[in-house]
Design a protein around this motif. Structure first.
Motif, PDB file in Angstrom:
ATOM      1  N   GLY A   1      40.195 100.981  25.228  1.00 52.33           N
ATOM      2  CA  GLY A   1      39.977 101.595  23.916  1.00 52.33           C
ATOM      3  C   GLY A   1      38.983 100.803  23.098  1.00 52.33           C
ATOM      4  N   ILE A   2      39.402 100.370  21.899  1.00 50.76           N
ATOM      5  CA  ILE A   2      38.538  99.592  21.009  1.00 50.76           C
ATOM      6  C   ILE A   2      38.141  98.280  21.688  1.00 50.76           C
ATOM      7  N   THR A   3      36.866  97.929  21.596  1.00 51.12           N
ATOM      8  CA  THR A   3      36.363  96.617  22.036  1.00 51.12           C
ATOM      9  C   THR A   3      35.547  96.027  20.891  1.00 51.12           C
ATOM     10  N   PHE A   4      35.387  94.713  20.913  1.00 49.06           N
ATOM     11  CA  PHE A   4      34.518  94.105  19.896  1.00 49.06           C
ATOM     12  C   PHE A   4      34.019  92.748  20.352  1.00 49.06           C
ATOM     13  N   GLU A   5      32.880  92.360  19.762  1.00 52.36           N
ATOM     14  CA  GLU A   5      32.280  91.044  19.981  1.00 52.36           C
ATOM     15  C   GLU A   5      31.827  90.490  18.644  1.00 52.36           C
ATOM     16  N   GLY A   6      31.899  89.172  18.476  1.00 55.62           N
ATOM     17  CA  GLY A   6      31.454  88.526  17.252  1.00 55.62           C
ATOM     18  C   GLY A   6      30.197  87.719  17.492  1.00 55.62           C
ATOM     19  N   PHE A   7      29.221  87.867  16.606  1.00 59.37           N
ATOM     20  CA  PHE A   7      27.951  87.155  16.718  1.00 59.37           C
ATOM     21  C   PHE A   7      27.662  86.418  15.413  1.00 59.37           C
ATOM     22  N   VAL A   8      27.173  85.192  15.527  1.00 59.64           N
ATOM     23  CA  VAL A   8      26.832  84.389  14.355  1.00 59.64           C
ATOM     24  C   VAL A   8      25.326  84.146  14.345  1.00 59.64           C
ATOM     25  N   PRO A   9      24.738  83.908  13.172  1.00 58.27           N
ATOM     26  CA  PRO A   9      23.293  83.713  13.087  1.00 58.27           C
ATOM     27  C   PRO A   9      22.822  82.532  13.941  1.00 58.27           C
ATOM     28  N   GLY A  10      21.690  82.725  14.607  1.00 57.74           N
ATOM     29  CA  GLY A  10      21.067  81.641  15.356  1.00 57.74           C
ATOM     30  C   GLY A  10      21.608  81.413  16.746  1.00 57.74           C
TER      31      GLY A  10
ATOM     32  N   ALA B   1      48.521  96.927  24.753  1.00 62.43           N
ATOM     33  CA  ALA B   1      48.157  95.555  24.360  1.00 62.43           C
ATOM     34  C   ALA B   1      46.724  95.512  23.855  1.00 62.43           C
ATOM     35  N   THR B   2      46.491  94.554  22.989  1.00 62.88           N
ATOM     36  CA  THR B   2      45.148  94.261  22.515  1.00 62.88           C
ATOM     37  C   THR B   2      45.052  92.765  22.247  1.00 62.88           C
ATOM     38  N   GLY B   3      43.847  92.239  22.244  1.00 64.63           N
ATOM     39  CA  GLY B   3      43.680  90.813  22.018  1.00 64.63           C
ATOM     40  C   GLY B   3      42.222  90.423  22.027  1.00 64.63           C
ATOM     41  N   PHE B   4      41.974  89.153  21.786  1.00 65.08           N
ATOM     42  CA  PHE B   4      40.603  88.648  21.836  1.00 65.08           C
ATOM     43  C   PHE B   4      40.650  87.139  21.969  1.00 65.08           C
ATOM     44  N   ALA B   5      39.492  86.564  22.312  1.00 67.00           N
ATOM     45  CA  ALA B   5      39.418  85.111  22.473  1.00 67.00           C
ATOM     46  C   ALA B   5      38.105  84.593  21.911  1.00 67.00           C
ATOM     47  N   PHE B   6      38.163  83.366  21.396  1.00 69.31           N
ATOM     48  CA  PHE B   6      36.964  82.654  20.957  1.00 69.31           C
ATOM     49  C   PHE B   6      36.462  81.752  22.078  1.00 69.31           C
ATOM     50  N   ASN B   7      35.159  81.685  22.211  1.00 68.16           N
ATOM     51  CA  ASN B   7      34.510  80.740  23.110  1.00 68.16           C
ATOM     52  C   ASN B   7      34.210  79.484  22.294  1.00 68.16           C
ATOM     53  N   ILE B   8      35.025  78.449  22.505  1.00 64.87           N
ATOM     54  CA  ILE B   8      34.930  77.246  21.670  1.00 64.87           C
ATOM     55  C   ILE B   8      33.571  76.573  21.810  1.00 64.87           C
ATOM     56  N   MET B   9      33.015  76.547  23.023  1.00 62.23           N
ATOM     57  CA  MET B   9      31.738  75.862  23.214  1.00 62.23           C
ATOM     58  C   MET B   9      30.592  76.618  22.535  1.00 62.23           C
ATOM     59  N   ALA B  10      30.686  77.930  22.487  1.00 66.54           N
ATOM     60  CA  ALA B  10      29.673  78.701  21.753  1.00 66.54           C
ATOM     61  C   ALA B  10      29.766  78.394  20.263  1.00 66.54           C
TER      62      ALA B  10
ATOM     63  N   ALA C   1      28.235  74.976  19.622  1.00 64.77           N
ATOM     64  CA  ALA C   1      26.771  74.988  19.624  1.00 64.77           C
ATOM     65  C   ALA C   1      26.221  75.375  18.257  1.00 64.77           C
ATOM     66  N   SER C   2      26.937  76.219  17.539  1.00 59.95           N
ATOM     67  CA  SER C   2      26.478  76.665  16.229  1.00 59.95           C
ATOM     68  C   SER C   2      26.951  75.777  15.095  1.00 59.95           C
ATOM     69  N   LEU C   3      28.116  75.119  15.285  1.00 59.51           N
ATOM     70  CA  LEU C   3      28.744  74.389  14.178  1.00 59.51           C
ATOM     71  C   LEU C   3      28.582  72.876  14.239  1.00 59.51           C
ATOM     72  N   SER C   4      28.068  72.343  15.329  1.00 61.87           N
ATOM     73  CA  SER C   4      28.157  70.896  15.569  1.00 61.87           C
ATOM     74  C   SER C   4      27.524  70.047  14.470  1.00 61.87           C
TER      75      SER C   4
END
Length: 440
Positions: A281-290, A314-323, A326-329
């Motif tokens: 059903g519903i899918t999503f992705e999160g994108f940050v600048p840069g 069921a529904t769920g999602f996960a964050f990619n910590i290394m991604a 790379a943006s927050l370091s």
């Protein structure tokens, strides 16, 4: 300085050592994510590092199975696998060990998975995941909750200008079912649509005996990207019941997300069809600048727990910590997570005072290490600077009376003298104003 006696100790390609500075940043990011998960009522679970391959494979599509590390188990003779994703493990645990508990299950996890990668790709084989699974609800509100949580986490991490791309795989599946196209043609179209390659889509369709209406709907897929007006544009292009039902579901989710107040962060992408063999059903992705890759992804997967004998939506999602890293370091708060509070430099021969002060500071929540090595002030200060320690606390300094301590701020060497008891006040405020001397 190199160590001439150091042995050569290479790592396999695609894995890394994470030294304390990076590990601190990873922990900081994960803690901020978990803070949101906890506030939304999710409970943490820990999954095993090994599974029997045939059990794990039940919950994985062909793509993940092809990326799984496998090896023989000497104890049982069965094939073991290192999980390439944590969600199938959660599905197994819920179906086999939690099925008697009331629904829904709100669960979250944090861990590393391993995936095979092409040698030339340069991609890491280790993936750090922090994710949630909401099992037992098929309502649009459950899907909206996942998206709203993702927005809250990204805001909690200090991001602005980010976007969450929403899709609905049922819309695509409805079009393909109504098209009558052969599976081989559908597969080629899927690849072209996922790349947003309109010319390739047109070329494939020209060789297939499908109606003009079907061609128009399929050609539209790579371009169905934008605001919520895309939903109405898509509705005008299709007549099949499955696609229309998928659009109704997406509209309901968007209405609930309006209530959450997160609509400004959303885009609609009905041509996003990655994970088609997994999501329902519903899918999503999160994108940050840069950053060119998604920092989080997920969606609905209503068929997964049934593969372990316990059908549940069921529904769920996960964050990619290394991604995220790379943006927050370089952000100040993430950089600051590497720091420790105090290093105690004792100029007295007797150690009791130093140890007692260290214990009391730790009891107040400050990190505190004692410089046990006998060395001069400059050497101790240099060590504190290299270790990202904020303050060097000097006991027995010539600059202060016996009942006082001397505190040097490592960042700029500015120093102040304090009564010893002032260190243990609940709101310790080390003010290094312009009058504070510069130890140098």
């Amino acid at each position: 300085m190199t160590n001439p006696s150091c042995i050569e100790a290479p790592l396999p390609k695609g894995v890394s050592d994470f030294l304390p500075e990076t590990a601190d940043k990873i922990n900081h990011i994960a803690a901020r994510i978990h803070q949101v998960f906890d506030l939304w009522g999710f409970r943490r679970m820990i999954t095993p590092l090994l599974e029997f391959e045939e059990v794990l494979a039940l919950g994985m599509g062909e793509e993940l199975r092809g990326k799984t590390f496998r090896f023989d188990d000497r104890q049982t003779g069965r094939l073991l696998a290192i999980p390439p994703d944590i969600t199938p493990q959660v599905a197994r645990i819920v179906a086999t060990r939690m099925h008697a508990q009331p629904l829904p299950h709100r669960l979250y996890y944090n861990g590393r998975v391993l995936r095979q990668a092409e040698m030339q790709s340069g991609r890491s084989r280790e993936i750090f995941q922090s994710g949630v699974e909401l099992i037992g609800l098929d309502a649009p509100e459950a899907d909206a909750e996942m998206v709203a949580m993702a927005v809250e986490v990204l805001k909690n991490l200090g991001f602005s200008g980010f976007k969450i791309d929403l899709g609905q795989v049922g819309f695509y599946r409805g079009i393909m079912e109504a098209s009558g196209l052969a599976p081989a043609a559908q597969f080629r179209l899927q690849e072209a649509i996922s790349k947003k390659d309109v010319s390739a889509v047109r070329s494939i369709l020209e060789a297939e005996p499908v109606s003009d209406q079907v061609k128009e709907a399929i050609l539209l897929l790579p371009r169905l990207y934008g605001g919520r007006e895309i939903v109405e544009e898509a509705r005008r292009a299709v007549t099949n019941e499955r696609s229309l039902k998928a659009l109704d579901n997406l509209s309901q989710v968007l209405e609930i997300l309006d209530i959450y107040g997160v609509s400004d962060y959303l885009t609609v992408d009905l041509g996003e069809i990655r994970g088609l063999d997994y999501h329902t059903g519903i899918t999503f992705e999160g994108f940050v600048p840069g950053l060119g890759e998604a920092v989080c992804s997920g969606g609905r997967y209503d068929d997964l727990t049934a593969k372990y004998g316990f059908p549940a939506p069921a529904t769920g999602f996960a964050f990619n910590i290394m991604a995220l890293l790379a943006s927050l370091s370089k952000r100040p708060d993430v950089e600051a997570s590497r720091s420790r509070d105090f290093l105690i430099f004792n100029q007295k021969d007797e150690r009791r005072e130093a140890l007692e002060i260290a214990q009391q500071l730790r009891a107040l929540g400050y990190s505190c290490a004692r410089d046990i090595i006998k060395r001069d002030f400059e050497s101790s200060f240099s060590y504190a600077k290299k270790m990202d320690i904020r303050w060097l606390l000097v006991i027995g300094a010539e600059e202060c009376p016996p009942d006082q301590v001397y505190v040097v701020r490592v960042a700029d060497r500015r120093a102040i003298t304090l009564p010893r008891e002032a260190l243990f006040e609940k709101s310790l405020d080390l003010k290094f104003d312009s009058q504070g001397e510069n130890h140098g």
